[in-house]
Enzyme design. Structure first.
Site, mmCIF file in Angstrom:
data_model
loop_
_atom_site.group_PDB
_atom_site.id
_atom_site.type_symbol
_atom_site.label_atom_id
_atom_site.label_comp_id
_atom_site.label_asym_id
_atom_site.label_seq_id
_atom_site.Cartn_x
_atom_site.Cartn_y
_atom_site.Cartn_z
ATOM 1 N N CYS A 113 0.810 -1.228 0.000
ATOM 2 C CA CYS A 113 0.000 0.000 0.000
ATOM 3 C C CYS A 113 0.840 1.273 0.000
ATOM 4 C CB CYS A 113 -0.947 0.013 1.188
ATOM 5 S SG CYS A 113 -1.922 -1.485 1.327
ATOM 6 N N HIS A 250 -3.261 7.039 1.751
ATOM 7 C CA HIS A 250 -3.695 5.695 1.377
ATOM 8 C C HIS A 250 -5.053 5.431 2.029
ATOM 9 C CE1 HIS A 250 -4.184 1.522 0.924
ATOM 10 N NE2 HIS A 250 -3.841 1.213 2.149
ATOM 11 N N ASN A 280 -10.246 -0.608 0.178
ATOM 12 C CA ASN A 280 -8.796 -0.443 0.181
ATOM 13 C C ASN A 280 -8.237 -1.053 -1.108
ATOM 14 O OD1 ASN A 280 -6.047 -0.692 0.578
ATOM 15 N ND2 ASN A 280 -6.219 -1.491 2.660
HETATM 16 N N1 ACO Z 1 -18.303 -8.599 10.001
HETATM 17 C C1 ACO Z 1 -18.713 -8.859 11.234
HETATM 18 N N2 ACO Z 1 -17.886 -9.178 12.244
HETATM 19 C C2 ACO Z 1 -16.576 -9.219 11.973
HETATM 20 C C3 ACO Z 1 -16.059 -8.955 10.688
HETATM 21 C C4 ACO Z 1 -16.980 -8.636 9.673
HETATM 22 N N3 ACO Z 1 -16.594 -8.368 8.431
HETATM 23 N N4 ACO Z 1 -14.718 -9.074 10.737
HETATM 24 C C5 ACO Z 1 -14.391 -9.400 11.994
HETATM 25 N N5 ACO Z 1 -15.507 -9.496 12.735
HETATM 26 C C6 ACO Z 1 -15.631 -9.846 14.141
HETATM 27 C C7 ACO Z 1 -14.452 -10.626 14.655
HETATM 28 O O1 ACO Z 1 -14.633 -11.995 14.363
HETATM 29 C C8 ACO Z 1 -14.511 -10.338 16.123
HETATM 30 O O2 ACO Z 1 -15.479 -11.157 16.696
HETATM 31 P P1 ACO Z 1 -15.231 -11.836 18.139
HETATM 32 O O3 ACO Z 1 -15.082 -10.658 19.054
HETATM 33 O O4 ACO Z 1 -16.460 -12.624 18.306
HETATM 34 O O5 ACO Z 1 -13.976 -12.614 17.970
HETATM 35 C C9 ACO Z 1 -15.028 -8.919 16.185
HETATM 36 O O6 ACO Z 1 -15.621 -8.649 14.906
HETATM 37 C C10 ACO Z 1 -13.965 -7.893 16.445
HETATM 38 O O7 ACO Z 1 -12.869 -8.154 15.604
HETATM 39 P P2 ACO Z 1 -11.629 -7.218 15.568
HETATM 40 O O8 ACO Z 1 -10.656 -7.708 14.548
HETATM 41 O O9 ACO Z 1 -11.147 -7.003 16.971
HETATM 42 O O10 ACO Z 1 -12.317 -5.890 15.034
HETATM 43 P P3 ACO Z 1 -11.754 -4.450 15.021
HETATM 44 O O11 ACO Z 1 -12.647 -3.555 15.766
HETATM 45 O O12 ACO Z 1 -10.296 -4.403 15.308
HETATM 46 O O13 ACO Z 1 -11.920 -4.067 13.482
HETATM 47 C C11 ACO Z 1 -10.599 -3.894 11.480
HETATM 48 C C12 ACO Z 1 -11.269 -4.821 12.482
HETATM 49 C C13 ACO Z 1 -11.658 -3.054 10.798
HETATM 50 C C14 ACO Z 1 -9.846 -4.721 10.447
HETATM 51 C C15 ACO Z 1 -9.622 -2.995 12.271
HETATM 52 O O14 ACO Z 1 -8.740 -3.766 13.058
HETATM 53 C C16 ACO Z 1 -8.821 -2.122 11.393
HETATM 54 O O15 ACO Z 1 -9.318 -1.148 10.889
HETATM 55 N N6 ACO Z 1 -7.542 -2.431 11.206
HETATM 56 C C17 ACO Z 1 -6.701 -1.719 10.296
HETATM 57 C C18 ACO Z 1 -6.313 -2.646 9.262
HETATM 58 C C19 ACO Z 1 -6.589 -2.194 7.881
HETATM 59 O O16 ACO Z 1 -7.210 -1.225 7.561
HETATM 60 N N7 ACO Z 1 -6.020 -2.994 7.027
HETATM 61 C C20 ACO Z 1 -6.157 -2.789 5.656
HETATM 62 C C21 ACO Z 1 -5.039 -3.411 4.960
HETATM 63 S S1 ACO Z 1 -3.572 -2.855 5.475
HETATM 64 C C22 ACO Z 1 -3.262 -1.427 4.802
HETATM 65 O O17 ACO Z 1 -3.821 -1.039 3.835
HETATM 66 C C23 ACO Z 1 -2.256 -0.705 5.495
#
Ligand code: ACO
Length: 323
Positions: A113, A250, A280
């Protein structure tokens, strides 16, 4: 002072659009969960398109926008981490599609990215060295091929697309300062493995790998490192952060960008976003956004603009430009 100026932009998105409701038909998720955690509403996915076709279309539009002819381009760099072919590289395929002559050099860069800013910096270094006069930079991903469509934690986040820019050396405006960093020791936070080595001395179980991500680790990384590298370029450039008109970032996640804006104490209105529409798109997200804001007339001559990318590696970087 020699700067590297962006003189034309273009983008190309695949035709097919999937909404969050479409995603909830594939995996257990909801529009509410996806939109509130990420800001994403829809994403475009390659159907009949390929990485090469999207990259070529975006490049064609950027060259048209710049008024640049194929024979003027002497360098093509494509930033991508989801290539159609191991070889020929995407840049050579774009060269062929656009009829750019063999006087040009062409190569791909994989910095995930952060690819577009790294590619822009690479061209800038060539220009500073007096090598090359007009370059084509493309960010493209057919990243949907690297996604496990049964994994709700990653499949809702990404989309396909391409963006491109034509750049040339200029005394009037362009890249003033750059910052780029990598920390391979944190690479496990975001991984997509290649196929296994299989040869007469190594027989291993073949298992196709897809993107695996520690979302919270990536989130934490982005919201600390991105403000740091933005401060680095504005400080180096002697520019007050409040004098920067636009921060083109990004497009990973709305909450990451809100947090970055807050840490920089900059109004979020200066952070244009299109991740709502495209998700993304990795290396493509910055040049697609650049093309949109440019065509909307938001980029004004003489104003300061910051670009910043961050992603797998882990890698990150920022560019300070005078538009
Ligand atoms: N729909 C519903 N529930 C979901 C989904 C979904 N699509 N995905 C995960 N969950 C659930 C998980 O299973 C978990 O359930 P549990 O508590 O029963 O185990 C719960 O939601 C919470 O999961 P987390 O991973 O803790 O959720 P979080 O609040 O951290 O959000 C996210 C996840 C959106 C990915 C966040 O961590 C984030 O924004 N991270 C940044 C990463 C990113 O943007 N990466 C993109 C690629 S990298 C880049 O471009 C740099």
């Amino acid at each position: 002072m020699m700067m590297t100026r962006i003189i034309g932009t273009g983008s190309a998105l695949p035709e097919a659009v999937l909404t969050n409701d479409d995603m909830s038909a594939l995996v257990e998720t909801s529009d509410e969960w996806i939109a509130s955690r990420t800001g994403i509403r829809t994403r475009h996915l390659a159907g009949k398109e390929s990485g090469v076709s999207m990259a070529s279309e975006a490049a064609r539009r950027a060259m048209e926008n710049a008024g640049a002819h194929p024979e003027e381009i002497d360098l093509i760099i494509v930033a991508t981490c989801s290539v159609d072919n191991f070889f020929p590289n995407t840049a050579c395929s774009v060269q062929k599609e656009l009829g750019i002559p063999n006087t040009a050099a062409a190569f791909d860069m994989n910095v995930a990215c952060a690819g577009f800013v790294y590619a822009l910096h690479t061209v800038h270094a060539y220009f500073l060295a007096g090598i090359y006069k007009k370059a084509l930079i493309v960010g493209v991903e057919a990243i949907s091929r690297l996604i496990d469509w049964t994994d709700r934690s990653t499949c809702v986040l990404f989309g396909d697309g391409a963006g491109a820019a034509v750049v040339e050396p200029s005394e009037e405006g362009g890249v003033i300062c750059i910052s780029q960093h990598a920390d391979g020791s944190l690479g496990d936070a975001l991984v997509c493995e290649n196929r296994e080595i299989e040869n007469p001395v190594s027989k291993r179980e073949q298992q196709l790998s897809y993107i695996k991500m520690n979302g919270q680790a990536v989130f934490k990384f982005a919201v600390t490192r991105v403000p740091e590298c933005i401060h680095e370029v504005v400080d180096k450039g002697g520019v007050d952060i409040n004098d920067v008109s636009l921060f083109l970032m990004h497009q990973a996640n709305e909450r990451i960008l809100q947090s970055v804006a807050k840490r920089l104490k900059v109004d979020i209105a200066k952070f244009p976003m299109n991740l709502q529409k495209y998700g993304n798109t990795s290396a493509a997200s910055l040049p697609i956004l650049l093309d949109e804001v440019s065509r909307e007339g938001l980029l004004k001559r003489g104003e300061y603009v910051v670009l910043s990318g961050f992603g797998a590696g882990l890698t990150w970087g920022a560019t300070l430009l005078k538009w």
